[in-house]
Scaffold this motif. Structure first.
Motif, PDB file in Angstrom:
ATOM      1  N   CYS A 158       0.832  -1.189   0.000  1.00  0.00           N
ATOM      2  CA  CYS A 158       0.000   0.000   0.000  1.00  0.00           C
ATOM      3  C   CYS A 158       0.867   1.240   0.000  1.00  0.00           C
ATOM      4  O   CYS A 158       2.087   1.176  -0.093  1.00  0.00           O
ATOM      5  CB  CYS A 158      -0.900   0.004   1.238  1.00  0.00           C
ATOM      6  N   GLU A 191      -6.344  14.576   2.495  1.00  0.00           N
ATOM      7  CA  GLU A 191      -6.800  13.772   1.368  1.00  0.00           C
ATOM      8  C   GLU A 191      -5.871  13.939   0.174  1.00  0.00           C
ATOM      9  O   GLU A 191      -5.560  12.966  -0.534  1.00  0.00           O
ATOM     10  CB  GLU A 191      -8.224  14.160   0.977  1.00  0.00           C
ATOM     11  N   THR A 228      -2.802  11.869   0.744  1.00  0.00           N
ATOM     12  CA  THR A 228      -3.108  10.451   0.610  1.00  0.00           C
ATOM     13  C   THR A 228      -3.267  10.048  -0.845  1.00  0.00           C
ATOM     14  O   THR A 228      -2.790   8.985  -1.269  1.00  0.00           O
ATOM     15  CB  THR A 228      -4.386  10.111   1.393  1.00  0.00           C
ATOM     16  N   ARG A 229      -3.894  10.889  -1.630  1.00  0.00           N
ATOM     17  CA  ARG A 229      -4.180  10.523  -3.021  1.00  0.00           C
ATOM     18  C   ARG A 229      -2.938  10.536  -3.903  1.00  0.00           C
ATOM     19  O   ARG A 229      -2.977   9.988  -5.015  1.00  0.00           O
ATOM     20  CB  ARG A 229      -5.276  11.420  -3.573  1.00  0.00           C
ATOM     21  N   ARG A 252      -2.024   6.898  -4.834  1.00  0.00           N
ATOM     22  CA  ARG A 252      -3.042   6.052  -5.483  1.00  0.00           C
ATOM     23  C   ARG A 252      -2.424   4.946  -6.331  1.00  0.00           C
ATOM     24  O   ARG A 252      -3.017   3.862  -6.449  1.00  0.00           O
ATOM     25  CB  ARG A 252      -3.989   6.906  -6.315  1.00  0.00           C
ATOM     26  N   ASP A 302      -8.291   0.822  -2.749  1.00  0.00           N
ATOM     27  CA  ASP A 302      -9.135   1.412  -1.706  1.00  0.00           C
ATOM     28  C   ASP A 302      -8.418   2.624  -1.116  1.00  0.00           C
ATOM     29  O   ASP A 302      -7.192   2.775  -1.254  1.00  0.00           O
ATOM     30  CB  ASP A 302      -9.407   0.389  -0.600  1.00  0.00           C
ATOM     31  N   GLU A 303      -9.194   3.486  -0.446  1.00  0.00           N
ATOM     32  CA  GLU A 303      -8.631   4.670   0.206  1.00  0.00           C
ATOM     33  C   GLU A 303      -9.304   4.862   1.557  1.00  0.00           C
ATOM     34  O   GLU A 303     -10.507   4.606   1.702  1.00  0.00           O
ATOM     35  CB  GLU A 303      -8.850   5.922  -0.659  1.00  0.00           C
ATOM     36  N   GLY A 337      -3.556   8.696   6.525  1.00  0.00           N
ATOM     37  CA  GLY A 337      -4.172   8.329   5.263  1.00  0.00           C
ATOM     38  C   GLY A 337      -3.590   7.043   4.706  1.00  0.00           C
ATOM     39  O   GLY A 337      -2.424   6.712   4.949  1.00  0.00           O
ATOM     40  N   HIS A 338      -4.391   6.334   3.923  1.00  0.00           N
ATOM     41  CA  HIS A 338      -3.967   5.034   3.407  1.00  0.00           C
ATOM     42  C   HIS A 338      -4.577   4.775   2.043  1.00  0.00           C
ATOM     43  O   HIS A 338      -5.753   5.038   1.802  1.00  0.00           O
ATOM     44  CB  HIS A 338      -4.424   3.923   4.367  1.00  0.00           C
ATOM     45  N   ARG A 339      -3.735   4.288   1.115  1.00  0.00           N
ATOM     46  CA  ARG A 339      -4.190   3.757  -0.158  1.00  0.00           C
ATOM     47  C   ARG A 339      -3.816   2.285  -0.193  1.00  0.00           C
ATOM     48  O   ARG A 339      -2.683   1.915   0.081  1.00  0.00           O
ATOM     49  CB  ARG A 339      -3.533   4.479  -1.332  1.00  0.00           C
ATOM     50  N   ARG A 340      -4.769   1.423  -0.554  1.00  0.00           N
ATOM     51  CA  ARG A 340      -4.579  -0.014  -0.389  1.00  0.00           C
ATOM     52  C   ARG A 340      -4.440  -0.766  -1.704  1.00  0.00           C
ATOM     53  O   ARG A 340      -5.206  -0.537  -2.637  1.00  0.00           O
ATOM     54  CB  ARG A 340      -5.747  -0.617   0.405  1.00  0.00           C
TER      55      ARG A 340
END
Length: 632
Positions: A2, A22, A25-26, A29, A35-36, A47-50
């Motif tokens: 991630c 946000e 976090t983005r 991507r 997922d976010e 924040g997390h991007r999966r």
């Protein structure tokens, strides 16, 4: 696998900063296309991007642990903990409830059980941020070998962090500025631990934990290489290496999504592929899927040199026939390597003009093609650093030189990347001095073994230098090129148990048969075709098609015609024009490296709006007075 990003501020109300959190976090991507998630509190934004690999439904993040209905700890995590099942069973026996089957929840519960010592229990590749809600404390943790990246930037009242610099640069509190030391790091193939190039930004060192509280930040090592006597005989050592490799590969085959191996036909990747095939068949699964990269007309263009004695293709075919893998060749044309979008994607993945030229672009294109079939790949990366595979390990002159062995002729190394740069810039940077300073710092860290002298003492230094200064370059490259395509690449040879064991095996035993990587060859010869067992080391391939060299010269000529190109004040006009003329250098690797460096520097200055590249007073920087890059 991630991407993570976050912001801690003990004075500002971050509940009002959702838009910025946000945005940070983005930027991740590509690392996490599935997922976010974002968790906000007055002083913490995580924040997390999966990229979903294990427990596709239950592993969503940020993950929150609660007691009596109140959050006590929040985690954003990237990577894999390969022993999570054993840890989960242990934690469950201690009374911890589990809602998911993910390794993420195991990491979170391990902290609640063991506190900051939890990282010592993990076997894997990982980087994560954990916010302790009760103590208002952030922990930034990175795996032992630095497989997964983790950057941070202190602020007046907290810290910004992210898997890549772009996450931090998305926050208005920090700008893209690079001073003289940053430039030095860009131009030299030697990664100083903790250095992040951008001014004000740092990288969590491998095997370290950074703790941030209202009182400030402190970093400590939870793991480091240690020297101790090796007491096993040769037979036991070979058997131990094989047993470790079998266990490591079996652990790293755990996945809830399609998995494959990267196969070059060399000893390292072939051994991983063969062991993966055996493990999968033993589980009733398989066959293993394997992928290799090649170039159009490579058989026509290939010419042996000091590093690459043979093309990969015939050896890949031998391995595929021997183990019966389900194989695919990804064959790339010069036009694909020259594609502006692919080259821009490489820079966007790197965030920095640190380039291996077409080898970066081909790796990105290879991973992008693999991603259409698999989400996880096992790689043979780092075997050379662990077992002693590079040619300079076996060159007495290179070993005896008082510098990093891969820079044994420092002027040649620097010259290939700085040929086109202005003499006044090079005089200011004093690159030879910088190399020596970093070399002496690294030597001072080497864990000594009492009574060790001569060649054995020196080779311990050489292995330490490679594991801490050279390997980081390759791991960073592989992580960025793979994650830019949403592909998780695992590196079994970086398992810390294998690294610890082999670091203490004497050099005489590592070369017992008079060849490179003797122990790896002996430990895996029974599962490999004879041709691969006998093959000499050959690095990741580079195209030898002269069309690619001509493309670079044309691009460089266009850059010189652009009066507004921000890199121009950094260049020696005569040397740059000489690169454009070429004089038969279309296949010349040093000339290509120089051209690639100039083109990448210019693209970076434009794209990242690097406002200042100077350690001097304003207006007196290395670009010349007032010379800063601006987006057109």
């Amino acid at each position: 696998m991630c991407g993570i990003a976050g912001w801690i501020d003990f004075e500002r109300n971050l509940m009002e900063e959702r838009a910025t959190a946000e945005k940070m976090t983005r930027t991740m991507r590509d690392r996490g296309p599935d997922d976010e998630g974002l968790w906000l509190s007055p002083h913490a934004a995580l924040g997390h991007r999966r990229l979903s690999i294990i427990d596709l439904e239950g592993g969503r993040q940020p993950m929150v642990a609660e007691e009596n209905g109140q959050p006590v700890a929040v985690l954003v995590y990237t990577g894999e903990v390969y022993n999570f099942r054993e840890l989960r069973a242990e934690l469950a026996s201690l009374g911890h409830p589990f809602r998911t089957h993910s390794d993420t929840e195991v990491v979170l519960r391990a902290y609640l059980q063991w506190g900051a010592s939890f990282a010592e229990r993990f076997n894997g590749m990982f980087a994560f941020a954990l916010w302790d809600v009760r103590e208002h404390k952030l922990l930034l943790v990175r795996d032992r070998m630095g497989i997964k990246p983790l950057y941070y930037a202190p602020t007046p009242h907290g810290v910004l962090f992210g898997s890549e610099p772009k996450a931090i640069l998305a926050n208005p509190l920090i700008r893209a500025e690079v001073d003289d030391d940053g430039l030095r790091e860009l131009l030299l193939f030697c990664k100083t631990p903790g250095h992040a190039v951008y001014r004000g930004m740092r990288e969590v060192r491998p095997g370290h934990i950074l703790t941030v509280t209202r009182e400030g930040a402190r970093e400590r090592a939870y793991w480091k290489l240690e020297s101790r006597p090796h007491t096993d005989d040769l037979k036991t050592t070979v058997r131990t290496v094989r047993e470790l490799l079998e266990d490591i590969v079996a652990r790293q085959l755990i996945s809830d999504v399609p998995l494959c191996t990267l196969l070059s036909g060399g000893l390292d990747s072939s051994a991983i592929t063969a062991l993966a095939q055996r493990a999968l068949l033993a589980q009733g699964a398989g066959p293993v899927r394997s992928f290799a990269v090649d170039f159009v007309n490579n058989e026509r263009d290939f010419k042996p040199d000091a590093f690459r004695g043979t093309p990969d293709g015939p050896f890949v075919a031998d391995v595929v026939r021997h183990i019966v893998s389900e194989h695919t060749d990804i064959v790339l044309s010069p036009h694909q390597l020259m594609d502006p979008e692919a080259r821009a994607a490489v820079l966007g993945a790197r965030d920095l003009p640190i380039s291996m030229g077409d080898m970066d672009t081909s790796m990105y294109l290879l991973f992008r093609a693999i991603r259409q079939h698999s989400t996880v790949a096992l790689s043979g990366e780092s075997a050379d650093e662990v077992f002693g595979g590079y040619s300079w390990f076996h060159d007495p002159q290179a070993i005896e030189m008082p510098t990093f062995p891969w820079m044994s002729t420092s002027s040649r190394h620097i010259g290939s990347r700085t040929r086109a740069l202005a003499p006044e810039l090079l005089a200011r940077l004093r690159l030879d001095e910088y190399i020596q300073d970093r070399y002496q710092e690294a030597l001072a860290e080497v864990p000594r073994l009492e009574g060790e002298t001569g060649l054995e003492r020196r080779m311990r230094e050489v292995f330490y230098l490679h594991l801490t200064r050279w390997l980081q370059i390759l791991l960073d490259r592989k992580d960025r090129m793979s994650m830019a395509t949403g592909l998780e690449v695992r590196v079994p040879f970086c398992d810390h148990r294998l690294v610890e064991y082999l670091f203490n095996v004497p050099w005489s035993m590592k070369t017992f048969d008079g060849r490179e990587k003797s122990l790896l060859r002996a430990a895996t010869a029974d599962v490999l075709p004879r041709s691969v067992v006998e093959r000499r080391k050959s690095p990741y391939p580079s195209t030898q098609d002269p069309e690619y060299g001509r493309f670079l010269r044309h691009q460089l000529a266009a850059l010189l015609m652009d009066e507004h190109a921000p890199v121009r004040p950094m260049l020696d006009p005569a040397q740059t024009r000489a690169l454009v003329v070429g004089d038969g250098e279309d296949g010349n690797q040093p000339a290509r490296a120089s051209a690639e460096q100039v083109l990448m520097l210019n693209s970076w200055l434009v794209r990242y709006d690097v406002r200042r590249v100077s350690s001097a007073p304003p207006g007196e920087g290395v670009l010349g007075a007032g010379a800063v890059s601006r987006r057109p």
